[in-house]
Design an enzyme around this catalytic site. Structure first.
Site, PDB file in Angstrom:
ATOM      1  N   GLY A 149      16.896  86.254 -15.900  1.00  0.00           N
ATOM      2  CA  GLY A 149      16.963  85.932 -17.325  1.00  0.00           C
ATOM      3  C   GLY A 149      18.009  84.876 -17.646  1.00  0.00           C
TER       4      GLY A 149
ATOM      5  N   GLY B 117      13.548  79.487 -14.585  1.00  0.00           N
ATOM      6  CA  GLY B 117      12.302  78.750 -14.819  1.00  0.00           C
ATOM      7  C   GLY B 117      12.538  77.484 -15.636  1.00  0.00           C
TER       8      GLY B 117
ATOM      9  CG  ASP C 121      15.800  91.569  -6.813  1.00  0.00           C
ATOM     10  OD1 ASP C 121      16.876  92.077  -7.129  1.00  0.00           O
ATOM     11  OD2 ASP C 121      15.157  90.787  -7.547  1.00  0.00           O
TER      12      ASP C 121
ATOM     13  CB  CYS D 147      -7.516  86.196 -29.197  1.00  0.00           C
ATOM     14  SG  CYS D 147      -8.621  86.923 -27.993  1.00  0.00           S
TER      15      CYS D 147
ATOM     16  CD  GLU E 137      -9.616  96.220 -28.096  1.00  0.00           C
ATOM     17  OE1 GLU E 137     -10.013  95.193 -28.675  1.00  0.00           O
ATOM     18  OE2 GLU E 137      -8.578  96.255 -27.415  1.00  0.00           O
TER      19      GLU E 137
ATOM     20  CG  HIS F 135      -5.372  83.256 -26.479  1.00  0.00           C
ATOM     21  ND1 HIS F 135      -4.552  84.097 -27.185  1.00  0.00           N
ATOM     22  CD2 HIS F 135      -6.265  84.041 -25.847  1.00  0.00           C
ATOM     23  CE1 HIS F 135      -4.923  85.352 -26.982  1.00  0.00           C
ATOM     24  NE2 HIS F 135      -5.962  85.347 -26.170  1.00  0.00           N
TER      25      HIS F 135
ATOM     26  CD  GLU G  87      -2.068  81.604 -28.239  1.00  0.00           C
ATOM     27  OE1 GLU G  87      -2.932  81.069 -28.963  1.00  0.00           O
ATOM     28  OE2 GLU G  87      -2.099  82.821 -27.940  1.00  0.00           O
TER      29      GLU G  87
HETATM   30  N1  GLN Z   1      -8.620  93.099 -27.599  1.00  0.00           N
HETATM   31  C1  GLN Z   1      -9.473  92.003 -27.963  1.00  0.00           C
HETATM   32  C2  GLN Z   1     -10.545  91.740 -26.918  1.00  0.00           C
HETATM   33  O1  GLN Z   1     -10.471  92.220 -25.831  1.00  0.00           O
HETATM   34  C3  GLN Z   1      -8.649  90.759 -28.203  1.00  0.00           C
HETATM   35  C4  GLN Z   1      -8.038  90.212 -26.955  1.00  0.00           C
HETATM   36  C5  GLN Z   1      -6.914  89.242 -27.216  1.00  0.00           C
HETATM   37  O2  GLN Z   1      -6.416  89.129 -28.309  1.00  0.00           O
HETATM   38  N2  GLN Z   1      -6.519  88.511 -26.190  1.00  0.00           N
HETATM   39  O3  GLN Z   1     -11.500  91.049 -27.191  1.00  0.00           O
END
Ligand code: GLN
Length: 566
Positions: free
Chosen positions: A43, A47, A177, A416, A440, A543, A545
């Site tokens: 930490g 990286g 480690d 997502c 889900e 995603h 991002e």
């Molecule tokens: N849990 C949701 C899915 O499996 C969203 C997954 C996520 O946000 N990466 O589709």
């Protein structure tokens, strides 16, 4: 004896005690290696320093390839809890990796692949598969030389495949480690086989500065580095991380105790802007010294730091205007590493619009339990992000946040899970499907507006089997999504999900004013949704991002941030 001769000798003993598989086309000495280890504690920005070095080397025109060796036994990072281990970063090829790979991608502005990330689990999986296939030719398979041999092999395979000038190997964890013992042993062997001029060991250590003493202490660092030397690894360069400027006395102590000359002991104290690190490392002579140890000091001259200075200038915000306040409504809000790519993507947009951004963490479990009202939780925010996530905890809180944003014209960016949340909310409150849900969270729901992807139904187990990695998204002309993506008809973004908008409800959603502005080519998988009448309400099944880069902010993030400024 040079590295080449050592390797020749080893190859000549084939069947002996060595195990040094060389990938097809491997040319010893063509690729050099920099090995980054950490001591004292984790930490401390191993990286970050490693990726800053990569950036400095790249700036000199070298072809640099990073690889992270993780000690854990998981085959990849996909099954890790992001709260414990930070975000799972998804590569374009679908590999689920440690968040450090995101740091490298952003720093180098290039896509990495599965081969840039290797866990001990993957090494052992390879070994067991090879053993069952009879590939070890009757030998007893041992930690040394076989585990170490396979580790060297994945590194050399990357060297051949990437044709890199330098492979920078970051070892996860800390020297001492048990877990990374074999990785270190493998790299000791690599150094022996490749020769000293081809391998540079850098140790990143930590100098303690206890408040009660008010001065820097080097003992822990000395002991940590000694562990490395005991293992037969002599570091070439040491980087001392510390809270404040490294004291000269400490540099001398480190040098004396570790056989590392003073001019190879560098100090890196805490800085608020990590984007300036490649330049400050350059100015301290760090990447120059790496090249010197690799006997490359005549090659790869700098361009007078112009590129790195430009980078620092473009990755800063000069405006003193009040920062924007963006709410992130998640459930792992105790650790910012959990959402690191989202924070970075916001930062990239903030450079582009020259406005600072602060984040307000919104704990959706508290809203769900009625401990906090949505109004109170969202007070003062200029916009809301609902990030990715799994599992039912906090879901009702997120739905309440989405409803608030939609009804009160607060900018909303769903990522997502945030896309699926928007669908559930709109179904409940606009389509009149009061018990709409995702299977889900409620497998028996009467209105499964979010349902498991057909291809996911047959899959058992949880490892590496989601809809993963980079995929094309068809963008619908004339929509907001098309506009913000420069009217591109097709974009490529990264996915990680099992559930989707249930195709049976698409029509109903569209009738209620939802525009599905991004779809999977040739499949009824909805990938972007938007509400054209809203100030900014957009969500994606992917995603965004993961592909945002410091000087190329992701388009959806940038549009969202701009709408928050209005
Ligand atoms: N849990 C949701 C899915 O499996 C969203 C997954 C996520 O946000 N990466 O589709």
């Amino acid at each position: 004896m040079s590295g080449k001769d050592v390797l020749k000798e080893i190859i000549a003993t084939s069947g002996g005690e060595f195990y040094t598989p060389l990938p097809h086309g491997y040319k010893p000495g063509k690729t050099k290696y920099v090995i980054i280890t950490g001591s004292v504690m984790s930490g401390i920005g191993k990286g970050t320093i490693s990726s800053s070095l990569c950036k400095g080397l790249q700036d000199r025109g070298l072809k640099v390839e990073p690889i992270k060796l993780e000690a854990y036994l998981n085959v990849d990072a996909g099954t890790l809890n992001p709260f414990r281990h930070g975000e799972v970063f998804v590569l374009d090829d679908g590999a689920e990796t440690d968040l450090d790979l995101g740091t490298y991608e952003r720093m180098l502005d290039k896509n990495l692949e599965e081969d840039n990330f290797v866990t001990s689990g993957r090494i052992y999986q390879t070994i067991i598969e090879k053993e069952r296939a009879g590939k070890y030719l009757g030998r007893d398979v041992q930690f040394i030389p076989h585990v170490t041999g396979e580790i060297k092999n994945v590194i050399r395979e990357l060297a051949v495949k990437s044709k890199a000038d330098i492979v920078v190997i970051e070892i996860g964890g800390t020297v001492g480690d048990y877990e990374n013992m074999f990785a270190l042993e493998a790299l000791r062997e690599l150094h022996y086989e490749e020769g000293h001029e081809n391998v540079c060991f850098i140790n990143i250590t930590y100098i303690l500065q206890p408040k009660s003493l008010g001065e820097q202490k080097s003992k822990a660092a000395q002991l940590g580095i000694k562990r490395l030397i005991e293992m037969g690894i002599q570091p070439d360069i040491i980087v001392c991380r510390s809270e404040s400027h490294l004291e000269e006395k400490i540099r001398e102590k480190i040098s004396l105790n570790t056989n590392v000359p003073l001019n190879r002991v560098f100090g890196v104290h805490d800085v608020s802007n990590i984007y300036s690190l490649p330049l400050s490392l350059r100015e301290s002579g760090f990447d120059e010294m790496v090249l010197e140890t690799l006997e490359w000091n005549k090659k790869f001259k700098t361009n007078g730091n112009k590129g790195l200075k430009e980078w620092v200038r473009k990755t800063s915000v000069s405006s003193k205007e009040k920062p924007l306040l963006i709410g992130i409504a998640g459930k792992y809000t105790g650790s910012s590493d959990t959402y690191i790519s989202i924070l970075k993507a916001l930062e990239h947009s903030s450079f582009a619009v020259n406005r600072k951004i602060d984040v307000k963490w919104i704990e959706t479990t508290e809203i769900e339990k009625g401990e906090q009202s949505v109004e109170k939780a969202l007070k003062g925010v200029d916009g809301i992000i609902v990030p990715g996530g799994f599992g039912v905890r906090g879901i009702e809180g997120k739905i309440a946040v989405a409803a608030y944003c939609r009804k009160n014209n607060v900018p909303y960016l769903g990522l997502c899970l945030g896309f699926q949340i928007a669908l559930i909310e709109i179904a409940r409150n606009e389509l009149g499907l009061r018990d709409a849900n995702s299977t889900e969270f409620e497998p028996k729901t009467k209105h499964p507006v979010v349902d498991i992807l057909p291809e996911q139904k047959k899959i058992e187990g949880l490892g590496g089997n989601m809809r993963l990695g980079g995929k094309d998204v068809e963008v619908k002309p004339g929509t907001i999504a098309a506009k913000i993506h420069g009217n591109a008809k097709k974009i490529r973004r990264r996915f990680r999900h099992r559930f989707e908008c249930n195709p049976e409800y698409i029509e109903q959603f569209e009738k209620a004013g939802v525009v599905f502005s991004g779809k999977a080519p040739g499949q009824p998988i909805m990938q972007i949704l938007e509400l054209p009448k809203h100030r900014f309400f957009m969500a994606s099944q992917f995603h965004p991002e993961f592909t945002s880069r410091p000087l190329k902010p992701n388009e959806m993030f940038l549009a969202f941030v701009k709408s928050c400024m209005r």
